[in-house]
Motif scaffolding. Structure first.
Motif, PDB file in Angstrom:
ATOM      1  N   PHE A  66     -11.099 -29.504  18.418  1.00  0.00           N
ATOM      2  CA  PHE A  66     -11.805 -27.928  18.464  1.00  0.00           C
ATOM      3  C   PHE A  66     -11.814 -26.924  19.594  1.00  0.00           C
ATOM      4  CE2 PHE A  66     -15.398 -25.090  19.081  1.00  0.00           C
ATOM      5  CZ  PHE A  66     -16.283 -24.934  18.115  1.00  0.00           C
ATOM      6  N   CYS A  67     -11.880 -28.082  20.885  1.00  0.00           N
ATOM      7  CA  CYS A  67     -11.108 -27.674  22.129  1.00  0.00           C
ATOM      8  C   CYS A  67     -11.275 -28.619  23.357  1.00  0.00           C
ATOM      9  CB  CYS A  67     -12.013 -26.591  22.646  1.00  0.00           C
ATOM     10  SG  CYS A  67     -13.772 -27.265  22.921  1.00  0.00           S
ATOM     11  N   ARG A  68     -10.092 -28.183  24.091  1.00  0.00           N
ATOM     12  CA  ARG A  68      -9.927 -29.317  24.848  1.00  0.00           C
ATOM     13  C   ARG A  68     -10.792 -28.843  26.558  1.00  0.00           C
ATOM     14  NH1 ARG A  68      -4.096 -31.135  23.623  1.00  0.00           N
ATOM     15  NH2 ARG A  68      -4.264 -31.604  21.370  1.00  0.00           N
ATOM     16  N   VAL A  69     -11.783 -28.998  26.799  1.00  0.00           N
ATOM     17  CA  VAL A  69     -12.230 -28.005  28.304  1.00  0.00           C
ATOM     18  C   VAL A  69     -13.197 -29.540  28.764  1.00  0.00           C
ATOM     19  CG1 VAL A  69     -12.343 -26.046  26.933  1.00  0.00           C
ATOM     20  CG2 VAL A  69     -14.395 -27.151  26.878  1.00  0.00           C
ATOM     21  N   PRO A  70     -13.553 -29.298  30.160  1.00  0.00           N
ATOM     22  CA  PRO A  70     -14.205 -30.339  30.337  1.00  0.00           C
ATOM     23  C   PRO A  70     -16.080 -29.735  29.972  1.00  0.00           C
ATOM     24  CG  PRO A  70     -12.959 -29.352  31.939  1.00  0.00           C
ATOM     25  CD  PRO A  70     -12.719 -27.844  31.200  1.00  0.00           C
ATOM     26  N   GLY A  71     -16.393 -30.746  30.556  1.00  0.00           N
ATOM     27  CA  GLY A  71     -18.323 -30.369  29.724  1.00  0.00           C
ATOM     28  C   GLY A  71     -18.979 -29.515  30.455  1.00  0.00           C
ATOM     29  N   ALA A  72     -18.726 -29.857  31.736  1.00  0.00           N
ATOM     30  CA  ALA A  72     -19.043 -28.353  32.165  1.00  0.00           C
ATOM     31  C   ALA A  72     -18.710 -27.160  31.735  1.00  0.00           C
ATOM     32  CB  ALA A  72     -18.583 -28.826  33.682  1.00  0.00           C
ATOM     33  N   SER A  73     -17.748 -26.822  31.346  1.00  0.00           N
ATOM     34  CA  SER A  73     -16.814 -25.899  31.009  1.00  0.00           C
ATOM     35  C   SER A  73     -17.559 -25.060  29.815  1.00  0.00           C
ATOM     36  CB  SER A  73     -15.224 -25.654  30.614  1.00  0.00           C
ATOM     37  OG  SER A  73     -15.089 -25.564  32.696  1.00  0.00           O
ATOM     38  N   LEU A  74     -18.155 -26.326  28.730  1.00  0.00           N
ATOM     39  CA  LEU A  74     -18.813 -25.221  27.549  1.00  0.00           C
ATOM     40  C   LEU A  74     -18.992 -24.352  27.648  1.00  0.00           C
ATOM     41  CD1 LEU A  74     -19.086 -29.095  25.826  1.00  0.00           C
ATOM     42  CD2 LEU A  74     -17.542 -27.328  24.798  1.00  0.00           C
TER      43      LEU A  74
END
Length: 332
Positions: free
Chosen positions: A56-64
């Motif tokens: 779905f995406c590849r981001v740190p949790g803080a950047s959702l």
């Protein structure tokens, strides 16, 4: 697992569970795909569960973002419409796992469970917990006992309700707890063992990311209210994370009353465990005083959950009385 073959959809969002070392910085960053994650889980193939994998995406949790969560909720609901999937697993960073689970729970409209999981230790560390958590999440998503339970969090072989779960430690693999009543159950020998009662859930909402700007103001010792006054024109709704059972310094009372006359203001506790009271204390700035001045008690919701619920309600055009009535359903 016994019985007919089961199908589970996996949505990977990034986070610590999907991180590897970045040669440029020496720190870990989200890099592993959903297929990469599944390849690290021993014994997964032996479960006999058909996995449908979505990067779905590849981001740190803080950047959702709320846009991410709304799109994810819509994708999950669309997939479940066909009835071909028995459960869903979402992997993401633990920084915001509480909020993702609560948002998805608010918007979940199907019987199939949604299980959110992640890792406290990334794959480069000794004792990485990602593979075990992912294995347990798949088991939970495929277990018929969890049908109709909405969105849950599975971490450390424990099953937690989205309403109650809290991240209570910054680094421990046992960081996730449900201080209000304990976990709903556990995972052992490829089965879910339930021991607790699931909290009542309201009717599902549409997953909206736009339409409201909700502020979160945390009260602290010595707060004179000067900064609070600047929120007046900055948001469509406000959550106040107050002391204890819902108390603020007396200096904030007039400003909060003025704000509550213009926008919905929700009174939560910064404690994160236990309810906001409604009729025990009577001094200026107490919970009963603030409610009389128009603030809406958040019940047992954390400030972060209250912010998400208020956002969804305002974005859908809900009036103040209906907002207050909805928060009343979260009193326990």
């Amino acid at each position: 697992m016994a019985g007919a073959a089961r199908t589970v959809a996996i949505y990977s969002l990034g986070g610590t569970i999907a991180m590897t070392t970045d040669p440029a910085t020496g720190g870990v960053v989200p890099a592993l795909s959903a297929h990469d994650l599944l390849a690290t889980v021993p014994g997964l193939d032996a479960l006999g569960i058909d996995l449908r994998v979505h990067d779905f995406c590849r981001v740190p949790g803080a950047s959702l973002t709320l846009d991410n969560l709304a799109a994810l909720s819509e994708a999950i609901n669309a997939m479940l419409e066909g009835g071909e999937v028995d459960g869903v697993v979402v992997t993401q960073g633990t920084d915001t796992i509480e909020e993702t689970a609560f948002f998805l729970d608010l918007c979940h409209a199907h019987e199939a469970p949604v299980i959110v999981t992640g890792a406290m230790r990334n794959p480069t560390m000794a004792g990485s917990d990602g593979p075990g958590n992912l294995y347990a999440a798949v088991v939970a998503a495929a277990d018929r006992k969890l049908r109709g339970t909405g969105c849950l969090i599975v971490m450390g072989d424990e099953v937690h309700a989205a309403r109650h779960v809290r991240k209570s430690h910054t680094t421990s693999p046992a960081a996730f707890t449900s201080p209000g009543g304990g976990p709903l159950g556990s995972i052992a020998e490829d089965r879910v063992h339930l021991v607790g009662r699931l909290p009542d859930r309201p009717a599902p909402m549409r997953p909206l990311a736009q339409g409201a700007r909700i502020g979160l103001y945390t009260v602290s010792l010595g707060d004179d209210g000067a900064l609070l006054g600047r929120w007046a024109d900055a948001c469509d709704g406000l959550v106040v994370a107050a002391f204890g059972v819902g108390h603020v310094p007396q200096q904030l009372v007039d400003t909060l009353e003025q704000l509550a006359a213009r926008i919905p203001v929700v009174l939560a506790s910064r404690i994160g465990n236990g309810p906001v009271l409604t009729r025990t204390y009577g001094f200026a700035g107490s919970e009963s005083d603030l409610i009389k001045r128009g603030l809406i008690p958040a019940g047992s919701l954390s400030p972060y959950q209250a912010r998400l619920l208020l956002h969804q309600l305002i974005a859908q055009g809900t009036g103040r009385d209906a907002i207050a009535a909805t928060f009343t359903t979260f009193a326990n």
